[in-house]
Motif scaffolding. Sequence first.
Motif, PDB file in Angstrom:
ATOM      1  N   PHE A   1       1.437  -1.605   0.595  1.00 36.76           N
ATOM      2  CA  PHE A   1      -0.157  -0.530   0.535  1.00 36.76           C
ATOM      3  C   PHE A   1       1.253   1.394   0.309  1.00 36.76           C
ATOM      4  CE2 PHE A   1      -2.161  -3.481   1.421  1.00 36.76           C
ATOM      5  CZ  PHE A   1      -3.334  -3.701   1.208  1.00 36.76           C
ATOM      6  N   THR A   2       1.286   2.459  -0.944  1.00 38.43           N
ATOM      7  CA  THR A   2       1.458   3.438  -1.828  1.00 38.43           C
ATOM      8  C   THR A   2       1.960   4.036  -0.191  1.00 38.43           C
ATOM      9  OG1 THR A   2       0.741   3.990  -3.249  1.00 38.43           O
ATOM     10  CG2 THR A   2       2.576   2.197  -3.877  1.00 38.43           C
ATOM     11  N   GLN A   3       0.212   4.327   0.028  1.00 40.21           N
ATOM     12  CA  GLN A   3       0.147   5.529   0.408  1.00 40.21           C
ATOM     13  C   GLN A   3      -0.795   4.873   2.010  1.00 40.21           C
ATOM     14  OE1 GLN A   3      -2.075   8.829  -1.168  1.00 40.21           O
ATOM     15  NE2 GLN A   3      -2.727   8.185  -2.502  1.00 40.21           N
ATOM     16  N   GLY A   4       0.519   4.328   2.526  1.00 41.28           N
ATOM     17  CA  GLY A   4      -0.132   3.533   4.257  1.00 41.28           C
ATOM     18  C   GLY A   4      -0.173   5.194   5.023  1.00 41.28           C
ATOM     19  N   TYR A   5      -1.296   4.945   5.493  1.00 38.91           N
ATOM     20  CA  TYR A   5      -1.517   6.231   6.568  1.00 38.91           C
ATOM     21  C   TYR A   5      -1.144   5.693   8.041  1.00 38.91           C
ATOM     22  CZ  TYR A   5      -0.787   9.987   2.834  1.00 38.91           C
ATOM     23  OH  TYR A   5      -0.465  10.373   1.900  1.00 38.91           O
ATOM     24  N   VAL A   6      -1.301   6.077   9.877  1.00 40.44           N
ATOM     25  CA  VAL A   6      -1.484   6.115  10.207  1.00 40.44           C
ATOM     26  C   VAL A   6      -2.558   7.200  11.170  1.00 40.44           C
ATOM     27  CG1 VAL A   6       0.548   4.655  11.460  1.00 40.44           C
ATOM     28  CG2 VAL A   6       0.520   7.573  11.731  1.00 40.44           C
TER      29      VAL A   6
ATOM     30  N   VAL B   1       1.986  -3.527   4.392  1.00 47.11           N
ATOM     31  CA  VAL B   1       1.491  -4.495   3.455  1.00 47.11           C
ATOM     32  C   VAL B   1       1.779  -5.917   3.651  1.00 47.11           C
ATOM     33  CG1 VAL B   1       3.800  -6.082   2.500  1.00 47.11           C
ATOM     34  CG2 VAL B   1       4.446  -3.715   2.592  1.00 47.11           C
ATOM     35  N   ALA B   2       0.478  -6.538   2.979  1.00 53.46           N
ATOM     36  CA  ALA B   2      -0.674  -7.155   3.640  1.00 53.46           C
ATOM     37  C   ALA B   2      -0.318  -8.189   2.660  1.00 53.46           C
ATOM     38  CB  ALA B   2      -1.583  -7.092   3.200  1.00 53.46           C
ATOM     39  N   LYS B   3      -0.209  -9.602   2.719  1.00 56.11           N
ATOM     40  CA  LYS B   3      -0.266 -10.733   1.968  1.00 56.11           C
ATOM     41  C   LYS B   3      -1.498 -11.772   2.284  1.00 56.11           C
ATOM     42  CE  LYS B   3       2.396 -14.652   1.619  1.00 56.11           C
ATOM     43  NZ  LYS B   3       3.364 -15.940   2.024  1.00 56.11           N
TER      44      LYS B   3
ATOM     45  N   LYS C   1      -3.997 -10.590  -5.089  1.00 57.73           N
ATOM     46  CA  LYS C   1      -2.319 -10.682  -6.207  1.00 57.73           C
ATOM     47  C   LYS C   1      -1.222 -10.657  -5.692  1.00 57.73           C
ATOM     48  CE  LYS C   1      -1.937 -10.176 -11.163  1.00 57.73           C
ATOM     49  NZ  LYS C   1      -2.492  -8.952 -11.767  1.00 57.73           N
ATOM     50  N   ALA C   2      -0.150 -11.392  -5.649  1.00 61.50           N
ATOM     51  CA  ALA C   2       0.888 -11.288  -5.387  1.00 61.50           C
ATOM     52  C   ALA C   2       1.631 -10.087  -6.255  1.00 61.50           C
ATOM     53  CB  ALA C   2       1.453 -12.300  -5.365  1.00 61.50           C
ATOM     54  N   ASN C   3       2.805  -9.787  -5.857  1.00 65.41           N
ATOM     55  CA  ASN C   3       3.593  -8.348  -6.263  1.00 65.41           C
ATOM     56  C   ASN C   3       2.739  -7.145  -6.858  1.00 65.41           C
ATOM     57  OD1 ASN C   3       6.039  -7.677  -6.493  1.00 65.41           O
ATOM     58  ND2 ASN C   3       6.718  -8.675  -8.648  1.00 65.41           N
ATOM     59  N   THR C   4       1.871  -6.709  -5.842  1.00 63.23           N
ATOM     60  CA  THR C   4       0.744  -5.437  -6.781  1.00 63.23           C
ATOM     61  C   THR C   4       1.293  -4.635  -5.836  1.00 63.23           C
ATOM     62  OG1 THR C   4      -0.704  -6.525  -6.028  1.00 63.23           O
ATOM     63  CG2 THR C   4      -0.442  -7.517  -8.096  1.00 63.23           C
ATOM     64  N   LYS C   5       0.865  -3.613  -5.957  1.00 62.34           N
ATOM     65  CA  LYS C   5       0.542  -2.214  -5.064  1.00 62.34           C
ATOM     66  C   LYS C   5      -0.743  -1.504  -5.236  1.00 62.34           C
ATOM     67  CE  LYS C   5       5.211  -1.087  -5.998  1.00 62.34           C
ATOM     68  NZ  LYS C   5       7.028   0.282  -6.410  1.00 62.34           N
ATOM     69  N   TYR C   6      -1.065  -1.164  -3.722  1.00 61.51           N
ATOM     70  CA  TYR C   6      -2.436  -0.753  -4.086  1.00 61.51           C
ATOM     71  C   TYR C   6      -2.133   1.421  -3.780  1.00 61.51           C
ATOM     72  CZ  TYR C   6      -6.993   0.925  -2.702  1.00 61.51           C
ATOM     73  OH  TYR C   6      -8.540   1.284  -2.746  1.00 61.51           O
ATOM     74  N   GLN C   7      -2.298   1.913  -4.947  1.00 60.20           N
ATOM     75  CA  GLN C   7      -2.475   3.473  -4.455  1.00 60.20           C
ATOM     76  C   GLN C   7      -2.761   4.395  -3.839  1.00 60.20           C
ATOM     77  OE1 GLN C   7       0.716   3.784  -6.332  1.00 60.20           O
ATOM     78  NE2 GLN C   7       1.145   2.030  -7.992  1.00 60.20           N
ATOM     79  N   PHE C   8      -4.185   4.084  -3.512  1.00 57.58           N
ATOM     80  CA  PHE C   8      -5.162   4.968  -2.554  1.00 57.58           C
ATOM     81  C   PHE C   8      -4.386   4.844  -1.248  1.00 57.58           C
ATOM     82  CE2 PHE C   8      -8.550   4.772  -6.922  1.00 57.58           C
ATOM     83  CZ  PHE C   8      -7.745   5.911  -6.895  1.00 57.58           C
ATOM     84  N   PRO C   9      -4.499   6.150  -0.408  1.00 63.22           N
ATOM     85  CA  PRO C   9      -5.118   5.928   0.566  1.00 63.22           C
ATOM     86  C   PRO C   9      -4.932   5.355   1.278  1.00 63.22           C
ATOM     87  CG  PRO C   9      -4.459   8.493  -0.401  1.00 63.22           C
ATOM     88  CD  PRO C   9      -4.919   7.612  -1.348  1.00 63.22           C
TER      89      PRO C   9
ATOM     90  N   PHE D   1     -11.162  -2.901  -1.649  1.00 63.43           N
ATOM     91  CA  PHE D   1     -10.781  -2.458  -2.559  1.00 63.43           C
ATOM     92  C   PHE D   1      -9.056  -3.005  -3.099  1.00 63.43           C
ATOM     93  CE2 PHE D   1     -12.738  -0.181   0.343  1.00 63.43           C
ATOM     94  CZ  PHE D   1     -13.113   1.123  -0.212  1.00 63.43           C
ATOM     95  N   VAL D   2      -9.178  -3.828  -2.676  1.00 65.45           N
ATOM     96  CA  VAL D   2      -8.050  -4.210  -2.947  1.00 65.45           C
ATOM     97  C   VAL D   2      -8.448  -5.433  -4.268  1.00 65.45           C
ATOM     98  CG1 VAL D   2      -5.910  -6.259  -2.414  1.00 65.45           C
ATOM     99  CG2 VAL D   2      -6.124  -4.280  -1.459  1.00 65.45           C
ATOM    100  N   ILE D   3      -9.498  -6.253  -4.460  1.00 68.08           N
ATOM    101  CA  ILE D   3      -8.959  -7.628  -5.218  1.00 68.08           C
ATOM    102  C   ILE D   3     -10.485  -6.513  -6.440  1.00 68.08           C
ATOM    103  CG2 ILE D   3      -9.605  -9.139  -3.310  1.00 68.08           C
ATOM    104  CD1 ILE D   3     -11.917  -9.162  -3.154  1.00 68.08           C
ATOM    105  N   GLY D   4     -10.593  -5.392  -6.458  1.00 68.19           N
ATOM    106  CA  GLY D   4     -11.259  -4.534  -7.065  1.00 68.19           C
ATOM    107  C   GLY D   4     -13.358  -4.967  -7.321  1.00 68.19           C
ATOM    108  N   GLU D   5     -13.686  -5.444  -6.450  1.00 74.72           N
ATOM    109  CA  GLU D   5     -15.188  -5.276  -5.809  1.00 74.72           C
ATOM    110  C   GLU D   5     -15.670  -4.103  -5.910  1.00 74.72           C
ATOM    111  OE1 GLU D   5     -15.974  -8.290  -2.840  1.00 74.72           O
ATOM    112  OE2 GLU D   5     -15.008 -10.247  -4.547  1.00 74.72           O
ATOM    113  N   LYS D   6     -15.128  -3.131  -4.670  1.00 77.49           N
ATOM    114  CA  LYS D   6     -15.326  -1.721  -4.427  1.00 77.49           C
ATOM    115  C   LYS D   6     -14.081  -0.988  -6.309  1.00 77.49           C
ATOM    116  CE  LYS D   6     -17.632  -1.725  -0.603  1.00 77.49           C
ATOM    117  NZ  LYS D   6     -17.838  -1.697   0.365  1.00 77.49           N
ATOM    118  N   ALA D   7     -14.837   0.604  -6.388  1.00 75.11           N
ATOM    119  CA  ALA D   7     -14.119   0.685  -6.838  1.00 75.11           C
ATOM    120  C   ALA D   7     -13.821   2.595  -6.533  1.00 75.11           C
ATOM    121  CB  ALA D   7     -14.955   1.304  -8.450  1.00 75.11           C
ATOM    122  N   GLY D   8     -13.009   3.339  -5.963  1.00 73.47           N
ATOM    123  CA  GLY D   8     -12.952   4.290  -5.893  1.00 73.47           C
ATOM    124  C   GLY D   8     -11.872   4.098  -4.777  1.00 73.47           C
TER     125      GLY D   8
END
Length: 482
Positions: free
Chosen positions: A67-72, A320-322, A328-336, A368-375
């Motif tokens: 998750f490229t935009q992971g926030y606390v 990071v989540a596995k 899907k392996a070796n992917t990036k999720y871009q939204f915060p 969101f990660v698997i694409g069932e929800k957009a946005g």
Amino acid sequence: MKYLTLYIFSFLLVLSNLANAKSRNEEQPNIVFLFADDAGYADFGFHGSKVMKTPNLDKLAKEGVIFTQGYVSDPTCGPSRAGIITGKYQQRFGFEENNVPGYMSKNSAKDNNDMGVPVEEVTMGEYLQKLGYATSYYGKWHLGGADKFHPTKNGFDEFYGFRGGARSFYPYTEKNKPHDELNYLERGFGNFKEHEGYLTDVIADEVVDFIERKHAKKQPFFAFVSFNAVHTPMEATEEDLAQFPNLTGNRKIVAAMTLSLDRASGKIMDKLEELGIDDNTLVVFSNDNGGPTDKNASDNAPFSGTKSNHLEGGLRVPFVAKWPNKFKANTKYQFPVLTLDLLPTFYAAGGGDTKDLNSVDGVDLAPFVIGEKAGRPHEVMYWKKDVRATIRVGDWKLIRFPDRPAELYYVPNDIKEVKNYAAQEPERVKAMFKQLFEWESTLERPRWLLQRKFENMDIDRMDKYRWKNADSKQSSSQISIP
């Protein structure tokens, strides 16, 4: 005959319930949360580090989602953890400041033992217990030192760690025992006994033992692994230090501590694979706040900022989540995303309905990660400490100060936060201020405050480290918005 029929029906119903429970347990994924303390964003191979040695966490990232935009929800230890454990913005129940000595509770004078997550809040552990999980907590708690806040009284079947916020990685003796008894090592409730060896390695051994025991019983398990690495004190083994001959000072020590963190994480993940349950285990790795670069020589590049302030370097963390056969392996999720999302994500993964959660602010990330929800999982995100507060709406981020005008940044094109658009976007600033005020009006007053006249310590730190990681080749005139 009537009673015989009733007896047979009841017997069959019991069998059916047992079968359903067994089936659900077989389908429920195990959950392991690997949680670092004060680590720098750039101090991992999967974030590009060429200095640190993190092969196990790099493998996790390659097999999972970054998750490229992971926030606390807060750039300091205690409030961040309070948000994670409840899935709520911690300001909603008054956990706004760090619960450490030097602060005063409005109800109980200077006893920081009474500063914790209110017991009426439902924790991540309690929610998962309801789904049949065996729950355990390891390492740093920092969510209240009094007995009523203890992990075993708030959702965790087992506890091995310490109640306070920081302690030595080596066992205490009579000669070096801490002043704060909350930092003694404890197994279960009230059984204080120091460990042998280096604590990061010991925590891994304890987690492995828990996994083996619960796997033998075919019970789904949740392990919250709260390492105190790489928080101060700066302590590492001679063997780990020897792996970094070209480094010196705290940078050498934090590299060695990070190596031990990675080794411990790898030992836990290797056990899952050895038992043949890694394919049915959700593993998440994250960190509680940005690295305190002035304390442990961590590196938050490419961001400006550090622990305790609201720049990206204080708020954005490795995430990071596995989850094999799901993500899907070796992917990036871009939204915060927020660490508040972990509780509903874990609960939904275990078969729970997120509608049953008690007004949490986090969301289930899986759809969101698997694409069932957009946005975006979060169109708006908030941070607050005293009168300083920050709001992000979409990709715009407004930081409010107590002693100077607000600053407005467009994050995608300005990750170092050097181009302030506040003067150019007055209507946007006004709208974001209003939205921030409306959120603040829903919050509880802080349960404790630092007992001193207001000093701009965090603000000074923000200015001091704003340019620490800045690229001298990037000028504000080179930054643009769509």
